[in-house]
Every structure is written in C-alpha cells, then in structure tokens.
Design a protein around this motif. Structure first.
Motif, PDB file in Angstrom:
ATOM      1  N   GLY A  55       2.554   7.595   1.197  1.00 41.29           N
ATOM      2  CA  GLY A  55       3.565   6.626   0.815  1.00 41.29           C
ATOM      3  C   GLY A  55       4.490   6.245   1.957  1.00 41.29           C
ATOM      4  N   VAL A  56       5.753   5.972   1.615  1.00 42.71           N
ATOM      5  CA  VAL A  56       6.692   5.471   2.612  1.00 42.71           C
ATOM      6  C   VAL A  56       6.995   6.473   3.712  1.00 42.71           C
ATOM      7  CG1 VAL A  56       7.767   3.795   1.059  1.00 42.71           C
ATOM      8  CG2 VAL A  56       8.671   6.140   1.177  1.00 42.71           C
ATOM      9  N   MET A  57       6.604   7.741   3.509  1.00 45.19           N
ATOM     10  CA  MET A  57       6.786   8.714   4.578  1.00 45.19           C
ATOM     11  C   MET A  57       6.027   8.300   5.842  1.00 45.19           C
ATOM     12  SD  MET A  57       4.313  12.014   3.843  1.00 45.19           S
ATOM     13  CE  MET A  57       4.543  12.593   5.516  1.00 45.19           C
ATOM     14  N   SER A  58       5.003   7.440   5.673  1.00 42.53           N
ATOM     15  CA  SER A  58       4.177   7.013   6.806  1.00 42.53           C
ATOM     16  C   SER A  58       4.758   5.808   7.540  1.00 42.53           C
ATOM     17  CB  SER A  58       2.762   6.670   6.319  1.00 42.53           C
ATOM     18  OG  SER A  58       2.136   7.797   5.749  1.00 42.53           O
ATOM     19  N   LEU A  59       5.836   5.218   7.026  1.00 43.15           N
ATOM     20  CA  LEU A  59       6.379   3.999   7.637  1.00 43.15           C
ATOM     21  C   LEU A  59       6.720   4.210   9.107  1.00 43.15           C
ATOM     22  CD1 LEU A  59       7.373   1.061   7.293  1.00 43.15           C
ATOM     23  CD2 LEU A  59       9.607   2.015   6.662  1.00 43.15           C
ATOM     24  N   LYS A  60       7.417   5.290   9.415  1.00 39.70           N
ATOM     25  CA  LYS A  60       7.817   5.542  10.803  1.00 39.70           C
ATOM     26  C   LYS A  60       6.595   5.683  11.703  1.00 39.70           C
ATOM     27  CE  LYS A  60      10.854   8.393  13.651  1.00 39.70           C
ATOM     28  NZ  LYS A  60      11.871   9.483  13.666  1.00 39.70           N
ATOM     29  N   GLY A  64      -4.249   4.530   5.079  1.00 38.47           N
ATOM     30  CA  GLY A  64      -3.478   4.957   3.920  1.00 38.47           C
ATOM     31  C   GLY A  64      -4.347   5.458   2.783  1.00 38.47           C
ATOM     32  N   ALA A  65      -3.960   5.126   1.554  1.00 36.13           N
ATOM     33  CA  ALA A  65      -4.665   5.598   0.359  1.00 36.13           C
ATOM     34  C   ALA A  65      -5.863   4.711   0.050  1.00 36.13           C
ATOM     35  CB  ALA A  65      -3.707   5.630  -0.830  1.00 36.13           C
ATOM     36  N   GLY A  66      -7.039   5.312  -0.013  1.00 34.63           N
ATOM     37  CA  GLY A  66      -8.269   4.557  -0.235  1.00 34.63           C
ATOM     38  C   GLY A  66      -8.340   3.866  -1.582  1.00 34.63           C
ATOM     39  N   ALA A  67      -7.632   4.399  -2.595  1.00 35.79           N
ATOM     40  CA  ALA A  67      -7.687   3.807  -3.932  1.00 35.79           C
ATOM     41  C   ALA A  67      -7.227   2.357  -3.925  1.00 35.79           C
ATOM     42  CB  ALA A  67      -6.820   4.618  -4.902  1.00 35.79           C
ATOM     43  N   TYR A  68      -6.289   2.024  -3.060  1.00 32.95           N
ATOM     44  CA  TYR A  68      -5.751   0.661  -3.025  1.00 32.95           C
ATOM     45  C   TYR A  68      -6.869  -0.357  -2.849  1.00 32.95           C
ATOM     46  CZ  TYR A  68      -3.366  -3.496  -1.266  1.00 32.95           C
ATOM     47  OH  TYR A  68      -2.947  -4.783  -1.077  1.00 32.95           O
ATOM     48  N   THR A  72       0.832  -1.204   0.000  1.00 37.11           N
ATOM     49  CA  THR A  72       0.000   0.000   0.000  1.00 37.11           C
ATOM     50  C   THR A  72       0.872   1.261   0.000  1.00 37.11           C
ATOM     51  OG1 THR A  72      -0.200   0.161   2.427  1.00 37.11           O
ATOM     52  CG2 THR A  72      -1.808  -1.212   1.274  1.00 37.11           C
ATOM     53  N   LEU A  73       1.961   1.234   0.757  1.00 38.15           N
ATOM     54  CA  LEU A  73       2.851   2.388   0.804  1.00 38.15           C
ATOM     55  C   LEU A  73       3.539   2.616  -0.539  1.00 38.15           C
ATOM     56  CD1 LEU A  73       4.556   1.826   4.293  1.00 38.15           C
ATOM     57  CD2 LEU A  73       2.619   3.303   3.753  1.00 38.15           C
ATOM     58  N   LEU A  74       4.029   1.541  -1.144  1.00 38.63           N
ATOM     59  CA  LEU A  74       4.723   1.661  -2.426  1.00 38.63           C
ATOM     60  C   LEU A  74       3.781   2.129  -3.521  1.00 38.63           C
ATOM     61  CD1 LEU A  74       7.039  -1.489  -2.501  1.00 38.63           C
ATOM     62  CD2 LEU A  74       7.583   0.841  -1.800  1.00 38.63           C
ATOM     63  N   GLN A  75       2.579   1.559  -3.559  1.00 40.88           N
ATOM     64  CA  GLN A  75       1.633   1.967  -4.589  1.00 40.88           C
ATOM     65  C   GLN A  75       1.300   3.448  -4.490  1.00 40.88           C
ATOM     66  OE1 GLN A  75      -1.924  -0.174  -5.487  1.00 40.88           O
ATOM     67  NE2 GLN A  75      -0.924  -2.154  -5.577  1.00 40.88           N
TER      68      GLN A  75
END
Length: 341
Positions: free
Chosen positions: A45-50, A118-122, A32-35
């Motif tokens: 995106g990956v900014m949310s990993l932390k 995250g992103a709802g489109a996923y 989901t982060l990569l997409q």
C-alpha cells in the motif's frame, strides 16, 4: 490509524505530481496503492510511496511512461518497459491483453525491464471486471533461497488470478510463493517487534529463525513446492521474454519482468452461464460442514473483498507509515499532511 481515503488519494497525487509524474500516470499508481491498503494488503500500500518517489528522484525509474514494443501479434506482445513505473506499465499491458482477448479469446502481454508493480490482484481484477479470467505474475529481486540452499537467489514471484462470478464475490487468488512477504516482516520491524512466527524465515546459514534481526531470507510456501512455483514464474514472466530473474530483477539491474494474461470466458461459451457455474461451485463449498474450530469457509480473495467494502471511505494505516509519509511531504516542502479520522 484510520485515514480518509480521499485524503490519502490527494496526498499521493500531490507527492507524485510534484515529483514529476504525469497526472494520468500518478492516478494509476495512486489507485494501486490505495486498493492494496483498502484490501488489507499493507505490504503493497501507501508504505511504498516513498520507495517509488526515490526511484524517480534517483533516475532509476523514468517519471513518464515510455516503452518499446518488441513483439506484437494478434494474441501475444512483448514490451521493453524502459524501467518505467511497474504499475503504469502493468495497467497499460493488461488493458492491451484484454483488447486482444476480446477479438481472439486470449491475450498475453509480457513486460521486461520494468519496476516493482505492487499487488498483482489489481491487474488480474481489471480483466475480471470485463467478464474475463485475469492472470498476472512477476519476477522479483531475490528474497528466497532455492530449496536446500542458503543464498537468496529467487524472488517470491507473485501470481494473481481473478475469476468473474454472477452474484457471489469475485474469486481472486493473489499469492507470493513465500510463506510471507518480506514487506510484512519489514512492517513488523518498523513497529518494534522482535520476533517473527516460526516457519517464516531463515538466517544467513539457511537455518530457521524467529529473531527478526537475524532474518535473511523468507521460507518458500510449502517448502520445495513454493520454490518450484517461483521457478515457473521465473520461466513464464522472465526467461520466456528475456526479462530479469534473480539478482537481475533488482532495481539497479534489469528490474522485474511481468506477465499479463486475459482469457475471455465468452470464447468458451456463454459468459453468464460460466458465472452461474462459478456461483454454484462456490455455493457447494459454502455448504460444506465446517471443521470444529472453523470461523467460516472463505474463497480466495473473499476476505480482501470484504475488507475493501469496509474501507471505501477510510483505510487503516500503520502509524509509523503515516509518520514517514508526513516526513516525506515535509522534505518536499508540501503543505499536504495525513490526519487520523
């Protein structure tokens, strides 16, 4: 910075699994982060990993998926998400909605007591890939004031709808009910920018501001209309199933609540005929005479699809985010690092 997607994938998987997330669940969150980054949606995106790692390490978000089914019938289900990872809950819930739709034409799964998804489109695109119309929506912690108010009391409550096509690119609407996501302003501030465009934000008194340091809340999309749409998402994703809305959707309280819906186009007739009708309608729009200064006529999600096609091997990541992620790896004693291509 351009970073190899496979390097990003390996990095996220390493950090998540060493934090204690099961591999299969870490794969879902990572994807989901990569997409999001590959589709150009940097705020999710990956900014949310932390952020997700911190939620697990502080015990706010369990590391392993465990949820309770409160309602389950052929068409509808309601789950208590036990504050688990919103992406893993969302993936699992939409898959369940799809299975219901395969038999009964429509499937609805509501998830309360969750976390940021995250992103709802996923999730909407999971149904679209099955030839269905996918819908996902979520409440969120307050970022907007009710129209005419000065206090943050409602989230920007994203809504995503994805529709299958035959030859044309799938049509995917993914929108928050604010003019801009708060995460985008956070990214701008991280990059040292001092101002936001007019019409994006309000200060603590409910007055428009362009000073990034005075931003208190974001403006609803279309004024009172954006607030109205956000309220309806509160109803469908939160109040209907007893999920968190307003401050109750904060991570330290109930957390957000989500709706996942799949509509089987085959229940209304031949799916391929429906897809052909979608293609024909898109072609009509594309044939429209363009405005004087137009750069093209694009369907919802089309630019994101084109961005994704260009980012299958490498993704553009904000340098400050790369620095933060590498610092996170160092904190956790990991050797994995992100490098510019």
């Amino acid at each position: 910075m351009r970073i190899k997607v496979e390097e990003l994938r390996a990095f996220c998987m390493d950090i998540l699994t060493v934090t204690g997330m099961p591999e299969a669940e870490a794969e879902i969150l990572t994807e989901t982060l990569l997409q999001a980054d590959q589709r150009g949606v940097k705020s999710h995106g990956v900014m949310s990993l932390k952020r997700y790692v911190n939620l697990m390490e502080t015990g706010v978000m369990p590391k392993k998926l465990e949820y309770k089914v409160e309602v389950d019938n052929p068409v509808i289900a309601v789950w208590d998400g036990n504050r688990c990872c919103g992406q893993v809950l969302g993936h699992t819930a939409m898959k369940a909605a799809i299975e219901k739709a395969k038999t009964y034409g429509i499937g609805f799964v509501g998830v309360k007591n969750s976390n940021h998804f995250g992103a709802g489109a996923y999730y909407a695109k999971l149904a679209e890939a099955e030839g269905m119309i996918g819908i996902s929506a979520s409440t969120g912690d307050p970022t907007m004031a009710p129209w005419g108010g000065a206090e943050k009391q409602i989230g920007n409550n994203p809504l995503a709808i994805s529709v299958p096509t035959k030859e044309a690119l799938p049509v995917t609407l993914d929108m928050a009910q604010s003019v801009v996501a708060f995460g985008k302003i956070a990214n701008m501030k991280r990059q040292g920018l001092k101002e936001v465009p007019e019409g994006w934000a309000l200060d603590e008194n409910g007055e428009p501001t362009t000073d990034i340091d005075k931003v208190y809340s974001v403006m609803p999309l279309g004024g009172y209309k954006g607030f109205g749409l956000s309220l309806m998402v509160d109803v469908l994703s939160g109040l209907l199933i007893g999920g968190g809305t307003g401050v109750r959707a904060n991570p330290d309280q109930m957390g957000p609540a989500h709706t996942f819906m799949a509509i089987d186009t085959g229940a209304f007739g031949d799916t391929e005929e429906f897809k052909a009708r979608m293609d024909a309608r898109i072609a009509e729009f594309k044939s429209c005479r363009q405005a004087t200064h137009s750069t093209g006529i694009y369907m919802p999600g089309e630019l994101e699809e084109l961005c994704y096609e260009k980012s299958k091997e490498t993704a553009d990541i904000i340098p400050e985010i790369v620095e933060d992620l590498n610092a996170l790896a160092e904190e956790k004693g990991r050797e994995v690092r992100l490098h510019e291509v």
